[in-house]
Design an enzyme around this catalytic site. Structure first.
Site, PDB file in Angstrom:
ATOM      1  N   ARG A  90      29.544 -21.476  28.825  1.00  0.00           N
ATOM      2  CA  ARG A  90      29.711 -22.213  27.251  1.00  0.00           C
ATOM      3  C   ARG A  90      30.651 -21.322  26.379  1.00  0.00           C
ATOM      4  O   ARG A  90      31.234 -21.724  25.630  1.00  0.00           O
ATOM      5  CB  ARG A  90      27.985 -20.570  27.142  1.00  0.00           C
ATOM      6  CG  ARG A  90      27.602 -21.408  25.825  1.00  0.00           C
ATOM      7  CD  ARG A  90      26.703 -19.815  25.190  1.00  0.00           C
ATOM      8  NE  ARG A  90      27.429 -18.476  24.832  1.00  0.00           N
ATOM      9  CZ  ARG A  90      28.046 -17.604  24.321  1.00  0.00           C
ATOM     10  NH1 ARG A  90      28.075 -19.143  23.161  1.00  0.00           N
ATOM     11  NH2 ARG A  90      28.913 -17.289  24.476  1.00  0.00           N
ATOM     12  N   HIS A  95      35.155 -22.074  22.897  1.00  0.00           N
ATOM     13  CA  HIS A  95      36.402 -21.477  22.544  1.00  0.00           C
ATOM     14  C   HIS A  95      37.759 -22.539  22.521  1.00  0.00           C
ATOM     15  O   HIS A  95      38.442 -21.617  21.527  1.00  0.00           O
ATOM     16  CB  HIS A  95      36.814 -20.194  22.048  1.00  0.00           C
ATOM     17  CG  HIS A  95      35.754 -19.206  21.984  1.00  0.00           C
ATOM     18  ND1 HIS A  95      35.337 -18.700  20.591  1.00  0.00           N
ATOM     19  CD2 HIS A  95      34.198 -18.696  22.795  1.00  0.00           C
ATOM     20  CE1 HIS A  95      34.408 -18.297  21.074  1.00  0.00           C
ATOM     21  NE2 HIS A  95      33.644 -17.488  22.000  1.00  0.00           N
TER      22      HIS A  95
END
Length: 132
Positions: A90, A95
């Protein structure tokens, strides 16, 4: 306990995972898979934090919350490690979205689904014991 909120999050995870197609062909489908994985994992981490709090623990970061659930006997070592890996995925999707290895993520879909569904089963078992 906030049973309804747990059930809403569980329902979201099940629905989002069920919407992931077996094969993706277009970039928009890939994006949809990434989104559904990301939000399903995020919902599982929310549930982890809720459980820690509702069982009297101190809510911390996602990894610590998963570890606390293991220490409380809610989940076993294998599931805890799997959830930590899911949370890492995740974070990677959030990011580093533009540099994500698409094939790596797509090849992990079934494993993530299995882990999250196993986690949901454990949560439902705990909810049943706490609020029958």
């Amino acid at each position: 306990m906030r049973r309804e909120r747990y059930l809403e999050k569980i329902e979201y995870i099940v629905e989002a995972l069920s919407e992931i197609p077996e094969r993706v062909k277009t970039p928009i489908e890939v994006s949809g898979v990434f989104y559904n994985l990301l939000t399903s994992i995020e919902s599982a981490m929310d549930i982890s934090a809720m459980l820690v709090k509702d069982l009297g623990g101190r809510v911390e970061d996602d990894y610590s919350n998963v570890e606390m659930l293991k220490e409380l006997g809610i989940i076993d070592e294998e599931l805890a490690e799997g959830l930590k890996k899911c949370n890492g995925l995740r974070n990677w999707l959030v990011h580093r979205y533009n540099r994500v290895d698409k094939e790596l993520v797509l090849s992990s879909v079934e494993e993530v689904k299995a882990l999250l569904l196993k986690f949901i089963q454990r949560v439902e078992d705990v909810l049943e014991k706490i609020e029958p």
